[in-house]
Design a protein around this motif. Structure first.
Motif, PDB file in Angstrom:
ATOM      1  N   LEU A 156      11.782  14.267  20.864  1.00  0.00           N
ATOM      2  CA  LEU A 156      10.722  14.555  20.441  1.00  0.00           C
ATOM      3  C   LEU A 156       9.896  13.415  19.525  1.00  0.00           C
ATOM      4  O   LEU A 156      10.696  13.042  18.654  1.00  0.00           O
ATOM      5  CB  LEU A 156      10.552  15.849  19.575  1.00  0.00           C
ATOM      6  N   PRO A 157       8.433  12.767  20.115  1.00  0.00           N
ATOM      7  CA  PRO A 157       8.121  11.901  19.182  1.00  0.00           C
ATOM      8  C   PRO A 157       7.571  12.319  17.792  1.00  0.00           C
ATOM      9  O   PRO A 157       7.285  13.636  17.828  1.00  0.00           O
ATOM     10  CB  PRO A 157       6.747  11.726  20.154  1.00  0.00           C
ATOM     11  N   ILE A 158       7.764  11.522  16.971  1.00  0.00           N
ATOM     12  CA  ILE A 158       7.360  11.867  15.387  1.00  0.00           C
ATOM     13  C   ILE A 158       5.910  12.310  15.219  1.00  0.00           C
ATOM     14  O   ILE A 158       5.724  13.559  14.762  1.00  0.00           O
ATOM     15  CB  ILE A 158       7.698  10.762  14.704  1.00  0.00           C
ATOM     16  N   ALA A 159       4.968  11.720  16.010  1.00  0.00           N
ATOM     17  CA  ALA A 159       3.591  12.191  16.004  1.00  0.00           C
ATOM     18  C   ALA A 159       3.471  13.369  16.538  1.00  0.00           C
ATOM     19  O   ALA A 159       2.486  14.290  15.833  1.00  0.00           O
ATOM     20  CB  ALA A 159       2.618  11.057  16.826  1.00  0.00           C
ATOM     21  N   ILE A 176       3.241  20.798  12.655  1.00  0.00           N
ATOM     22  CA  ILE A 176       3.239  21.300  11.357  1.00  0.00           C
ATOM     23  C   ILE A 176       2.219  20.624  10.448  1.00  0.00           C
ATOM     24  O   ILE A 176       2.053  20.823   9.182  1.00  0.00           O
ATOM     25  CB  ILE A 176       4.800  20.954  10.601  1.00  0.00           C
ATOM     26  N   ASN A 177       1.073  20.084  10.872  1.00  0.00           N
ATOM     27  CA  ASN A 177      -0.205  19.604  10.330  1.00  0.00           C
ATOM     28  C   ASN A 177       0.246  18.742   9.118  1.00  0.00           C
ATOM     29  O   ASN A 177      -0.045  18.623   7.947  1.00  0.00           O
ATOM     30  CB  ASN A 177      -0.923  20.691   9.647  1.00  0.00           C
ATOM     31  N   LYS A 178       0.936  17.705   9.575  1.00  0.00           N
ATOM     32  CA  LYS A 178       1.438  16.605   8.636  1.00  0.00           C
ATOM     33  C   LYS A 178       1.271  15.240   9.188  1.00  0.00           C
ATOM     34  O   LYS A 178       1.139  15.091  10.603  1.00  0.00           O
ATOM     35  CB  LYS A 178       2.971  16.635   8.206  1.00  0.00           C
ATOM     36  N   THR A 179       1.345  14.254   8.386  1.00  0.00           N
ATOM     37  CA  THR A 179       1.082  12.905   9.130  1.00  0.00           C
ATOM     38  C   THR A 179       2.360  12.420   9.370  1.00  0.00           C
ATOM     39  O   THR A 179       3.375  12.850   8.635  1.00  0.00           O
ATOM     40  CB  THR A 179       0.550  11.910   7.967  1.00  0.00           C
ATOM     41  N   PRO A 180       2.544  11.488  10.301  1.00  0.00           N
ATOM     42  CA  PRO A 180       3.897  10.771  10.616  1.00  0.00           C
ATOM     43  C   PRO A 180       4.559  10.439   9.526  1.00  0.00           C
ATOM     44  O   PRO A 180       5.763  10.563   9.234  1.00  0.00           O
ATOM     45  CB  PRO A 180       3.642   9.816  11.656  1.00  0.00           C
ATOM     46  N   ASP A 181       3.959   9.607   8.312  1.00  0.00           N
ATOM     47  CA  ASP A 181       4.619   9.308   7.269  1.00  0.00           C
ATOM     48  C   ASP A 181       5.095  10.463   6.243  1.00  0.00           C
ATOM     49  O   ASP A 181       6.055  10.334   5.824  1.00  0.00           O
ATOM     50  CB  ASP A 181       3.786   8.285   6.330  1.00  0.00           C
ATOM     51  N   GLU A 182       4.223  11.390   6.052  1.00  0.00           N
ATOM     52  CA  GLU A 182       4.980  12.446   5.644  1.00  0.00           C
ATOM     53  C   GLU A 182       6.019  13.171   6.306  1.00  0.00           C
ATOM     54  O   GLU A 182       6.809  13.844   5.599  1.00  0.00           O
ATOM     55  CB  GLU A 182       3.631  13.646   5.340  1.00  0.00           C
ATOM     56  N   LEU A 183       5.828  13.457   7.667  1.00  0.00           N
ATOM     57  CA  LEU A 183       7.194  14.005   8.510  1.00  0.00           C
ATOM     58  C   LEU A 183       8.484  13.061   8.058  1.00  0.00           C
ATOM     59  O   LEU A 183       9.379  13.719   8.082  1.00  0.00           O
ATOM     60  CB  LEU A 183       6.884  13.878   9.860  1.00  0.00           C
ATOM     61  N   LYS A 184       8.246  11.884   8.090  1.00  0.00           N
ATOM     62  CA  LYS A 184       9.612  11.070   7.876  1.00  0.00           C
ATOM     63  C   LYS A 184      10.155  11.378   6.618  1.00  0.00           C
ATOM     64  O   LYS A 184      11.507  11.533   6.376  1.00  0.00           O
ATOM     65  CB  LYS A 184       9.136   9.476   7.991  1.00  0.00           C
ATOM     66  N   ALA A 185       9.232  11.685   5.570  1.00  0.00           N
ATOM     67  CA  ALA A 185       9.754  11.981   4.213  1.00  0.00           C
ATOM     68  C   ALA A 185      10.529  13.311   4.397  1.00  0.00           C
ATOM     69  O   ALA A 185      11.624  13.646   3.900  1.00  0.00           O
ATOM     70  CB  ALA A 185       8.759  11.965   2.955  1.00  0.00           C
ATOM     71  N   ILE A 186       9.772  14.210   5.111  1.00  0.00           N
ATOM     72  CA  ILE A 186      10.558  15.557   5.256  1.00  0.00           C
ATOM     73  C   ILE A 186      11.562  15.579   5.932  1.00  0.00           C
ATOM     74  O   ILE A 186      12.790  16.474   5.629  1.00  0.00           O
ATOM     75  CB  ILE A 186       9.518  16.617   5.742  1.00  0.00           C
ATOM     76  N   LEU A 187      11.674  14.713   6.930  1.00  0.00           N
ATOM     77  CA  LEU A 187      12.908  14.533   7.832  1.00  0.00           C
ATOM     78  C   LEU A 187      14.173  14.017   7.012  1.00  0.00           C
ATOM     79  O   LEU A 187      15.341  14.357   7.238  1.00  0.00           O
ATOM     80  CB  LEU A 187      12.839  13.713   9.260  1.00  0.00           C
ATOM     81  N   LEU A 188      13.721  13.181   6.084  1.00  0.00           N
ATOM     82  CA  LEU A 188      14.761  12.416   5.271  1.00  0.00           C
ATOM     83  C   LEU A 188      15.535  13.446   4.293  1.00  0.00           C
ATOM     84  O   LEU A 188      16.551  13.652   4.163  1.00  0.00           O
ATOM     85  CB  LEU A 188      14.282  11.279   4.415  1.00  0.00           C
ATOM     86  N   CYS A 189      14.452  14.413   3.979  1.00  0.00           N
ATOM     87  CA  CYS A 189      14.785  15.458   2.914  1.00  0.00           C
ATOM     88  C   CYS A 189      15.779  16.417   3.913  1.00  0.00           C
ATOM     89  O   CYS A 189      16.572  16.826   3.274  1.00  0.00           O
ATOM     90  CB  CYS A 189      13.617  16.321   2.523  1.00  0.00           C
ATOM     91  N   ILE A 229      16.678   9.201  14.234  1.00  0.00           N
ATOM     92  CA  ILE A 229      15.603   8.501  14.691  1.00  0.00           C
ATOM     93  C   ILE A 229      15.493   7.033  15.277  1.00  0.00           C
ATOM     94  O   ILE A 229      15.993   6.250  14.347  1.00  0.00           O
ATOM     95  CB  ILE A 229      14.316   8.565  13.503  1.00  0.00           C
ATOM     96  N   ILE A 230      15.013   6.851  16.287  1.00  0.00           N
ATOM     97  CA  ILE A 230      15.043   5.428  17.124  1.00  0.00           C
ATOM     98  C   ILE A 230      13.473   5.174  17.460  1.00  0.00           C
ATOM     99  O   ILE A 230      13.053   6.008  18.291  1.00  0.00           O
ATOM    100  CB  ILE A 230      15.899   5.102  18.224  1.00  0.00           C
ATOM    101  N   ASN A 231      12.958   4.131  16.952  1.00  0.00           N
ATOM    102  CA  ASN A 231      11.576   3.806  17.566  1.00  0.00           C
ATOM    103  C   ASN A 231      10.431   4.765  17.574  1.00  0.00           C
ATOM    104  O   ASN A 231       9.968   5.463  18.391  1.00  0.00           O
ATOM    105  CB  ASN A 231      11.629   3.167  18.780  1.00  0.00           C
ATOM    106  N   ASP A 232      10.623   5.734  16.409  1.00  0.00           N
ATOM    107  CA  ASP A 232       9.406   6.772  16.120  1.00  0.00           C
ATOM    108  C   ASP A 232       9.703   7.755  17.113  1.00  0.00           C
ATOM    109  O   ASP A 232       8.839   8.689  17.653  1.00  0.00           O
ATOM    110  CB  ASP A 232       8.151   6.501  16.326  1.00  0.00           C
ATOM    111  N   MET A 233      10.991   7.975  17.760  1.00  0.00           N
ATOM    112  CA  MET A 233      11.486   9.165  18.562  1.00  0.00           C
ATOM    113  C   MET A 233      12.599   9.899  17.924  1.00  0.00           C
ATOM    114  O   MET A 233      13.634   9.444  17.365  1.00  0.00           O
ATOM    115  CB  MET A 233      11.892   8.688  19.809  1.00  0.00           C
ATOM    116  N   VAL A 234      12.384  11.061  17.806  1.00  0.00           N
ATOM    117  CA  VAL A 234      13.477  12.041  17.142  1.00  0.00           C
ATOM    118  C   VAL A 234      14.417  12.428  18.101  1.00  0.00           C
ATOM    119  O   VAL A 234      13.662  13.241  19.286  1.00  0.00           O
ATOM    120  CB  VAL A 234      12.841  13.324  16.454  1.00  0.00           C
TER     121      VAL A 234
END
Length: 564
Positions: A476-479, A485-498, A525-530
């Motif tokens: 699944l692409p990060i975008a 979930i109505n988040k930006t990609p950067d916000e999502l990366k922080a949530i995924l790390l959490c 995650i590899i190259n913006d792909m989950v």
């Protein structure tokens, strides 16, 4: 141990408590003559002779059945005869003083359990002083006391000691909270509490438990037994130990234990073991979960191995409850779930043991703890979904289906209510300020733990939606996931790390520092792909048979030792 339904309702309402009639002790002594009928006199003298002669079977019968039967028949709403009224019935022998202390311990325990309105302040003080006498006699002896008591009684002594400390802390806080404008009798009690600050002091209670652990050398015994090829029953002094199976350090420990008379005494061994459980419980009530779990460092938490040592169902269930709760608050969800499931299976299998009329109070306590454990299990599974025993899972979904649905929706009020019902009745180790107590003093320990829990809830709710989406995809692409979930990609990366952090648990070795993940959903995650990894493993029947063989060996081990 007698749990109450809520912290604010541990005793009567304030009005009824203020108007409670204090027992006239002189009148009570005058009334003992008609209570002391032949059945009671015969029981007391027989009870003493059984303890004097070390007849463990008769002691057990008198303690578990005789006492409860006579309590129900003659002392349902009144006290047992005082120590002064029975003292003349006991001959002046070496065991007299110990017997009177033990009798007084049961006397006060009956008041706490059965007397309407609960114990008075004087009862609480006298009970504490009696415990001081009992533990001083045990700990100050140069040689082990020539005393043999049923394991159930030894557990009840430690369990009741901690319960009465907990009860005293709550009672003191309630009384002090009423302040100087309270009725005169309450003001007098507050003054007595202030003058007797050493009574039920937290340092004294902890000192007793640590002293019993040290005197019995129980940690050394458990360390040897934990790493032995054959786990021996603690009370079995006739078993032969193959020292070649031990390391050099363990052999040195074993030699020390063989020369330690207190370590060989069943009385000291079991009091030491139960004191470890007491330290677990007490530190959990204070909110120090690391110290609580650390107290059990050498104790086998596997129920089959626990039952070889403790052999007291209420002790085993209490251990699982407090260890599981400590794991839950330490965010060790996988360990907490395993402990809770083992406890629930154990309760199912031993439920018939608590059905006897003489054990009705114990049955009520076990029933409540059973429900509390189910609540905590539901919370842990909501935070950390994983596969559990099918029978427990089915019962959980059948009986608590509405609550599970609310948990899945992230209902904070439901989580708060479940936590309030299932958590221990937290205490503050610091005495109240007698000059002025805030209205929230009694609830402050609970509120602090609730805040810690709700902080974790808020973090968990932010990743629950992501978990549900990840179950539907293999990549699944990060975008795209961010748009769900109505988040930006950067916000999502922080949530995924959490998310990744929350799914990592300390490996199950009590104090181990190694982390791993056994979540049903894992990803990288590899190259913006989950990329979602399939963590579901096909059932391996060989593992099932190996576990059953191991359980059979654990059951057969005591029988093998008896034949040696």
């Amino acid at each position: 141990m007698y749990h109450q339904d809520s912290i604010e309702n541990d005793y009567e309402d304030a009005d009824s408590l203020d108007n409670r009639v204090v027992i006239d002790l002189e009148f009570e002594r005058q009334q003992q003559s008609y209570k002391m009928n032949d059945a009671v006199k015969s029981f007391i003298t027989h009870f003493y002779r059984s303890i004097q002669n070390g007849k463990i079977f008769e002691i057990t019968h008198d303690y578990e059945y005789g006492w409860n039967m006579l309590s129900e028949q003659y002392f349902k709403t009144t006290t047992w005869p005082s120590v002064e009224s029975i003292e003349s019935m006991i001959p002046n022998e070496s065991m007299k003083s110990i017997f009177l202390i033990l009798y007084k311990e049961m006397y006060f325990r009956h008041i706490y359990a059965s007397l309407q309105g609960g114990p008075t302040l004087e009862h609480r003080f006298e009970s504490y002083r009696n415990y001081v006498q009992l533990f001083n006699a045990i700990l100050s002896a140069e040689r082990p006391l020539d005393l043999e008591l049923p394991i159930q009684w030894l557990w009840d002594i430690i369990d009741e000691f901690i319960y009465q400390f907990q009860s005293f802390c709550q009672y003191r806080a309630k009384q002090v909270k009423k302040g100087p404008n309270a009725p005169s009798n309450i003001v007098e009690e507050i003054q007595m509490l202030k003058q007797n600050s050493d009574v039920w002091n937290v340092h004294s209670v902890l000192n007793v438990l640590h002293s019993l652990v040290s005197k019995s050398n129980i940690n050394k015994q458990l360390e040897v037994l934990k790493h032995a090829t054959l786990s021996l029953t603690i009370g079995n002094s006739n078993a032969n130990i193959d020292q070649t199976q031990f390391t050099k350090h363990q052999q040195e420990l074993l030699m020390d234990l063989e020369n330690d008379l207190f370590a060989q005494s069943s009385l000291y061994k079991m009091l030491g073991y139960f004191s470890l459980v007491g330290l677990l419980r007490l530190n959990s009530l204070f909110g120090d979960y690391y110290l609580a779990v650390n107290a059990m460092h050498y104790v086998e938490l596997d129920i089959h191995k626990q039952s070889l040592i403790a052999r007291v169902p209420s002790c085993i269930i209490t251990t699982c409850y407090y260890v599981g709760f400590a794991y839950l608050m330490m965010r060790r969800y996988e360990d907490a779930i395993k402990v809770f499931v083992d406890a629930l299976i154990y309760i199912q299998r031993t439920r018939t043991m608590f059905q006897a009329p003489a054990r009705s109070l114990l049955n009520d306590m076990i029933a409540k703890q059973n429900e509390q454990i189910f609540y905590l299990l539901a919370i842990a599974l909501n935070f950390y979904p994983m596969r559990i025993d099918d029978s427990i899972n089915s019962y959980l979904k059948e009986k608590y289906s509405e609550r599970l649905v609310k948990l899945q929706r992230g209902d904070r009020d439901e989580l708060t209510n479940m936590f309030h019902y299932a958590c221990p009745k937290f205490l503050s180790p610091v005495p109240p300020n007698f000059e002025g107590v805030t209205d929230q003093y009694l609830m402050e320990p609970y509120n602090q733990q609730l805040k810690v829990f709700m902080d974790e809830v808020n973090q968990q709710l932010s990743i629950s939606d992501i978990r549900s989406f990840l179950k539907l995809y293999t990549t699944l692409p990060i975008a795209k996931l961010a748009s769900f979930i109505n988040k930006t990609p950067d916000e999502l990366k922080a949530i995924l790390l959490c998310f990744k952090h929350k799914m990592s648990n300390i490996e199950s070795d009590q104090i181990s520092e190694e982390f791993r993940s056994s979540s049903e959903v894992d990803f990288y995650i590899i190259n913006d792909m989950v990329h979602i990894a399939d963590t579901k493993v096909a059932t391996r029947f060989s593992d099932f048979f190996i576990r059953q063989i191991q359980k059979t060996n654990d059951v057969n081990l005591p029988l093998i030792l008896l034949t040696q």
